[in-house]
Design an enzyme around this catalytic site. Structure first.
Site, PDB file in Angstrom:
ATOM      1  N   SER A 125       0.809  -1.222   0.000  1.00  0.00           N
ATOM      2  CA  SER A 125       0.000   0.000   0.000  1.00  0.00           C
ATOM      3  C   SER A 125       0.838   1.267   0.000  1.00  0.00           C
ATOM      4  CB  SER A 125      -0.881  -0.027   1.253  1.00  0.00           C
ATOM      5  OG  SER A 125      -1.430   1.245   1.495  1.00  0.00           O
ATOM      6  N   GLU A 127       0.171   3.616   1.744  1.00  0.00           N
ATOM      7  CA  GLU A 127       0.255   4.050   3.148  1.00  0.00           C
ATOM      8  C   GLU A 127       1.628   3.742   3.736  1.00  0.00           C
ATOM      9  OE1 GLU A 127      -2.069   5.639   5.487  1.00  0.00           O
ATOM     10  OE2 GLU A 127      -2.631   6.294   3.494  1.00  0.00           O
ATOM     11  N   TYR A 149      -1.595   0.461  10.661  1.00  0.00           N
ATOM     12  CA  TYR A 149      -1.839  -0.224   9.379  1.00  0.00           C
ATOM     13  C   TYR A 149      -0.617  -0.100   8.471  1.00  0.00           C
ATOM     14  CZ  TYR A 149      -3.582  -0.879   4.602  1.00  0.00           C
ATOM     15  OH  TYR A 149      -3.730  -1.283   3.301  1.00  0.00           O
TER      16      TYR A 149
HETATM   17  P1  NAP Z   1     -11.434  -4.672   1.962  1.00  0.00           P
HETATM   18  O1  NAP Z   1     -12.597  -4.364   1.071  1.00  0.00           O
HETATM   19  O2  NAP Z   1     -11.399  -4.119   3.341  1.00  0.00           O
HETATM   20  O3  NAP Z   1     -11.327  -6.272   2.048  1.00  0.00           O
HETATM   21  C1  NAP Z   1     -10.547  -6.894   3.010  1.00  0.00           C
HETATM   22  C2  NAP Z   1     -10.789  -8.395   2.949  1.00  0.00           C
HETATM   23  O4  NAP Z   1      -9.977  -9.034   3.946  1.00  0.00           O
HETATM   24  C3  NAP Z   1     -12.237  -8.810   3.236  1.00  0.00           C
HETATM   25  O5  NAP Z   1     -12.576  -9.858   2.359  1.00  0.00           O
HETATM   26  C4  NAP Z   1     -12.138  -9.355   4.659  1.00  0.00           C
HETATM   27  O6  NAP Z   1     -13.106 -10.321   4.969  1.00  0.00           O
HETATM   28  C5  NAP Z   1     -10.765  -9.991   4.626  1.00  0.00           C
HETATM   29  N1  NAP Z   1     -10.221 -10.237   5.959  1.00  0.00           N
HETATM   30  C6  NAP Z   1     -10.063  -9.361   6.979  1.00  0.00           C
HETATM   31  N2  NAP Z   1      -9.522  -9.971   8.040  1.00  0.00           N
HETATM   32  C7  NAP Z   1      -9.306 -11.260   7.709  1.00  0.00           C
HETATM   33  C8  NAP Z   1      -8.768 -12.389   8.378  1.00  0.00           C
HETATM   34  N3  NAP Z   1      -8.340 -12.311   9.645  1.00  0.00           N
HETATM   35  N4  NAP Z   1      -8.686 -13.555   7.716  1.00  0.00           N
HETATM   36  C9  NAP Z   1      -9.137 -13.668   6.436  1.00  0.00           C
HETATM   37  N5  NAP Z   1      -9.682 -12.639   5.754  1.00  0.00           N
HETATM   38  C10 NAP Z   1      -9.766 -11.448   6.374  1.00  0.00           C
HETATM   39  O7  NAP Z   1     -10.069  -4.243   1.249  1.00  0.00           O
HETATM   40  P2  NAP Z   1      -9.773  -3.840  -0.276  1.00  0.00           P
HETATM   41  O8  NAP Z   1      -9.993  -2.381  -0.434  1.00  0.00           O
HETATM   42  O9  NAP Z   1     -10.448  -4.803  -1.165  1.00  0.00           O
HETATM   43  O10 NAP Z   1      -8.193  -4.038  -0.327  1.00  0.00           O
HETATM   44  C11 NAP Z   1      -7.619  -5.309  -0.628  1.00  0.00           C
HETATM   45  C12 NAP Z   1      -6.208  -5.358  -0.092  1.00  0.00           C
HETATM   46  O11 NAP Z   1      -5.429  -4.324  -0.697  1.00  0.00           O
HETATM   47  C13 NAP Z   1      -6.074  -5.123   1.405  1.00  0.00           C
HETATM   48  O12 NAP Z   1      -4.981  -5.901   1.853  1.00  0.00           O
HETATM   49  C14 NAP Z   1      -5.738  -3.653   1.528  1.00  0.00           C
HETATM   50  O13 NAP Z   1      -5.040  -3.418   2.740  1.00  0.00           O
HETATM   51  C15 NAP Z   1      -4.869  -3.468   0.311  1.00  0.00           C
HETATM   52  N6  NAP Z   1      -4.859  -2.154  -0.314  1.00  0.00           N
HETATM   53  C16 NAP Z   1      -6.015  -1.540  -0.626  1.00  0.00           C
HETATM   54  C17 NAP Z   1      -5.986  -0.331  -1.296  1.00  0.00           C
HETATM   55  C18 NAP Z   1      -7.259   0.367  -1.683  1.00  0.00           C
HETATM   56  O14 NAP Z   1      -7.204   1.563  -1.971  1.00  0.00           O
HETATM   57  N7  NAP Z   1      -8.385  -0.314  -1.738  1.00  0.00           N
HETATM   58  C19 NAP Z   1      -4.763   0.242  -1.656  1.00  0.00           C
HETATM   59  C20 NAP Z   1      -3.584  -0.444  -1.326  1.00  0.00           C
HETATM   60  C21 NAP Z   1      -3.640  -1.650  -0.676  1.00  0.00           C
HETATM   61  P3  NAP Z   1     -14.534  -9.968   5.673  1.00  0.00           P
HETATM   62  O15 NAP Z   1     -15.475  -9.740   4.532  1.00  0.00           O
HETATM   63  O16 NAP Z   1     -14.802 -11.187   6.461  1.00  0.00           O
HETATM   64  O17 NAP Z   1     -14.327  -8.742   6.514  1.00  0.00           O
HETATM   65  O1  F7E Z   2      -8.996   8.090   4.042  1.00  0.00           O
HETATM   66  C1  F7E Z   2      -9.365  11.577   5.161  1.00  0.00           C
HETATM   67  C2  F7E Z   2      -8.471  10.640   5.960  1.00  0.00           C
HETATM   68  O2  F7E Z   2      -9.993   6.045   5.042  1.00  0.00           O
HETATM   69  C3  F7E Z   2      -8.496   8.923   3.023  1.00  0.00           C
HETATM   70  C4  F7E Z   2      -7.259   2.074   2.487  1.00  0.00           C
HETATM   71  O3  F7E Z   2      -7.777   1.374   1.393  1.00  0.00           O
HETATM   72  O4  F7E Z   2      -6.085   3.563   1.027  1.00  0.00           O
HETATM   73  C5  F7E Z   2      -7.021   3.513   2.089  1.00  0.00           C
HETATM   74  O5  F7E Z   2      -6.536   4.224   3.222  1.00  0.00           O
HETATM   75  C6  F7E Z   2      -8.219  10.318   3.592  1.00  0.00           C
HETATM   76  C7  F7E Z   2      -7.422  10.305   4.902  1.00  0.00           C
HETATM   77  O6  F7E Z   2      -8.375   5.863   3.086  1.00  0.00           O
HETATM   78  C8  F7E Z   2     -12.687  11.354   6.606  1.00  0.00           C
HETATM   79  O7  F7E Z   2      -7.954  11.294   7.124  1.00  0.00           O
HETATM   80  C9  F7E Z   2     -11.340  12.917   5.969  1.00  0.00           C
HETATM   81  O8  F7E Z   2      -6.453  11.319   4.865  1.00  0.00           O
HETATM   82  O9  F7E Z   2     -10.625   6.689   2.681  1.00  0.00           O
HETATM   83  P1  F7E Z   2      -9.588   6.625   3.732  1.00  0.00           P
HETATM   84  P2  F7E Z   2      -6.815   5.770   3.462  1.00  0.00           P
HETATM   85  O10 F7E Z   2      -6.577   6.052   4.881  1.00  0.00           O
HETATM   86  O11 F7E Z   2      -6.085   6.590   2.459  1.00  0.00           O
HETATM   87  C10 F7E Z   2      -4.813   2.990   1.299  1.00  0.00           C
HETATM   88  C11 F7E Z   2      -3.972   3.077   0.053  1.00  0.00           C
HETATM   89  C12 F7E Z   2      -4.887   1.645   1.897  1.00  0.00           C
HETATM   90  O12 F7E Z   2      -4.004   0.816   1.697  1.00  0.00           O
HETATM   91  C13 F7E Z   2      -5.950   1.406   2.912  1.00  0.00           C
HETATM   92  O13 F7E Z   2      -6.217   0.008   3.069  1.00  0.00           O
HETATM   93  O14 F7E Z   2      -9.450  10.938   3.899  1.00  0.00           O
HETATM   94  N1  F7E Z   2     -10.720  11.744   5.725  1.00  0.00           N
HETATM   95  N2  F7E Z   2     -12.536  12.700   6.509  1.00  0.00           N
HETATM   96  C14 F7E Z   2     -11.525  10.747   6.110  1.00  0.00           C
HETATM   97  N3  F7E Z   2     -11.368   9.414   6.044  1.00  0.00           N
HETATM   98  C15 F7E Z   2     -12.385   8.635   6.495  1.00  0.00           C
HETATM   99  N4  F7E Z   2     -12.283   7.292   6.407  1.00  0.00           N
HETATM  100  N5  F7E Z   2     -13.544   9.187   7.005  1.00  0.00           N
HETATM  101  C16 F7E Z   2     -13.732  10.545   7.091  1.00  0.00           C
HETATM  102  O15 F7E Z   2     -14.770  11.018   7.551  1.00  0.00           O
END
Ligand code: NAP
Ligand code: F7E
Length: 323
Positions: A125, A127, A149
């Site tokens: 990520s 992050e 995270y």
């Molecule tokens: P998501 O919608 O939150 O999905 C997370 C998945 O992980 C869900 O299927 C969840 O299952 C499963 N999970 C959580 N805890 C688990 C455990 N203990 N054992 C087995 N499964 C478990 O995340 P996403 O947005 O699709 O992201 C996919 C991956 O990419 C994640 O690793 C995330 O950190 C990473 N990532 C995401 C982004 C982004 O912008 N979306 C960017 C960079 C990296 P349940 O349905 O049971 O909760």
């Molecule tokens: O926040 C700001 C918050 O929670 C984005 C995950 O998929 O992307 C995701 O992480 C920004 C942050 O995503 C609210 O403070 C303002 O600056 O949508 P987010 P994230 O933290 O960027 C990365 C790449 C991952 O890997 C992660 O798994 O938005 N923000 N107001 C807020 N954020 C939330 N959630 N809620 C608010 O009300």
């Protein structure tokens, strides 16, 4: 030629469900690891649930991972499961480390023991970059994570590289910047906004409370990012790749655009900012450079910021109005 098999952890999540659909369309046998919940959470995979093989397992439990790898005999493993919400990681840091960091190590070990020739994709990520020292960020940028995270993802990233170097396994990191869709969880800011705006436009809510409106993110469209995951594992060598659009926008810009799409004027009358949604440490600004993925994998995302906001708000308006 026999079909390839893929094991996806996190198949019920946003990315896992899009990836499963994409791999099915390519003729893969798809296995999905699903953990036990008191109420199953399978809405994202409802349309394909009979086309994929669901395996019980949890990243916290080593024996269930061993079994899942043995049963699926995967050619490719996509480790998408994680405690993925940054906000929750401050409240449950040890659990986040158990799942997101050590869970990855457990899965690597299961693959090393039971399918050592499988190709392994790790969902790393942006992050991990956190408090950035350079812009844009690419594969050579140093890490300074700003949340439990982010710290857990840095551990998992290095665990993957260590397995690649120590055991000659094919393990690749996709360092993906934020990618969104109508399947995004409701707590993430883009979905929170698109959902909130649709509610306001249809008279079902009269305000939206957010945190830091000045944070900037490089937001792309999730279906294009799962295509990158697949391309990363088709590359002849195991390497790490950034996935990003190269454009960044503030949360405030996302809000403004979303209200515009919904046809609601004067967004400032509806939106407030509250401490509750601010983080103890914030990542203020992320913007990625995906030129390596473009050059070596032919990947470049086409959905830009305004189209992404439109896709999300329109989907929400349809859902909210019950269409
Ligand atoms: P998501 O919608 O939150 O999905 C997370 C998945 O992980 C869900 O299927 C969840 O299952 C499963 N999970 C959580 N805890 C688990 C455990 N203990 N054992 C087995 N499964 C478990 O995340 P996403 O947005 O699709 O992201 C996919 C991956 O990419 C994640 O690793 C995330 O950190 C990473 N990532 C995401 C982004 C982004 O912008 N979306 C960017 C960079 C990296 P349940 O349905 O049971 O909760
Ligand atoms: O926040 C700001 C918050 O929670 C984005 C995950 O998929 O992307 C995701 O992480 C920004 C942050 O995503 C609210 O403070 C303002 O600056 O949508 P987010 P994230 O933290 O960027 C990365 C790449 C991952 O890997 C992660 O798994 O938005 N923000 N107001 C807020 N954020 C939330 N959630 N809620 C608010 O009300």
């Amino acid at each position: 030629m026999a079909s390839k098999s893929a094991l996806i952890t996190g198949i019920t999540g946003q990315d896992g469900s899009y990836l499963a659909e994409s791999l099915l369309s390519k003729g893969y046998n798809v296995y999905g690891l699903v953990r036990r919940l008191s109420s199953p959470n399978i809405s994202n995979i409802e349309p394909i649930r009979h086309s994929v093989e669901i395996l019980d397992g949890d990243l916290i439990d080593q024996s269930s991972l061993n079994q899942a790898v043995l049963q699926s005999q995967p050619d490719e493993v996509y480790n998408l499961a994680a405690q993925s919400f940054v906000g929750t990681s401050f409240k449950q840091p040890a659990l986040t480390g158990e799942i997101t960091a050590l869970g990855t190590l457990r899965l690597l070990e299961a693959v090393r023991s039971h399918a050592p020739h499988a190709r392994f994709y790790q969902a790393s990520s942006s992050e991990m970059f956190g408090q950035v020292g350079e812009e844009p960020q690419d594969e050579t940028t140093g890490f300074h994570p700003r949340s439990p995270y982010g710290v857990a993802k840095v551990y998992a990233y290095w665990a993957c590289i260590n397995h690649r170097e120590a055991y000659s396994m094919f393990v690749s990191n996709g360092i993906l910047f934020n990618h969104e869709s109508p399947r995004r969880g409701l707590e993430f800011v883009t979905r929170k906004i698109s959902h909130g705006v649709a509610q306001i436009a249809q008279g079902k809510a009269d305000h939206l409370v957010l945190g830091n409106l000045n944070a900037k993110r490089d937001w792309g469209y999730a279906p294009e990012y799962v295509d990158l995951m697949w391309r990363i594992l088709q590359h002849p060598t195991a390497e790490d790749f950034v996935g990003a659009t190269g454009e960044s926008h503030t949360v405030r810009e996302f809000v403004e655009e979303a209200f515009k799409v919904a046809g609601v004027a004067d967004w400032e009358e509806y939106v407030t900012s509250d401490e509750r949604f601010r983080r103890p440490a914030e990542v203020y600004n992320l913007r990625g450079n995906a030129s390596k993925a473009q050059r070596l994998l032919g990947w470049s995302p086409t959905t830009r910021f305004r189209s992404l906001v439109r896709i999300m708000v329109k989907a929400e308006m349809e859902q909210t109005s019950g269409k």
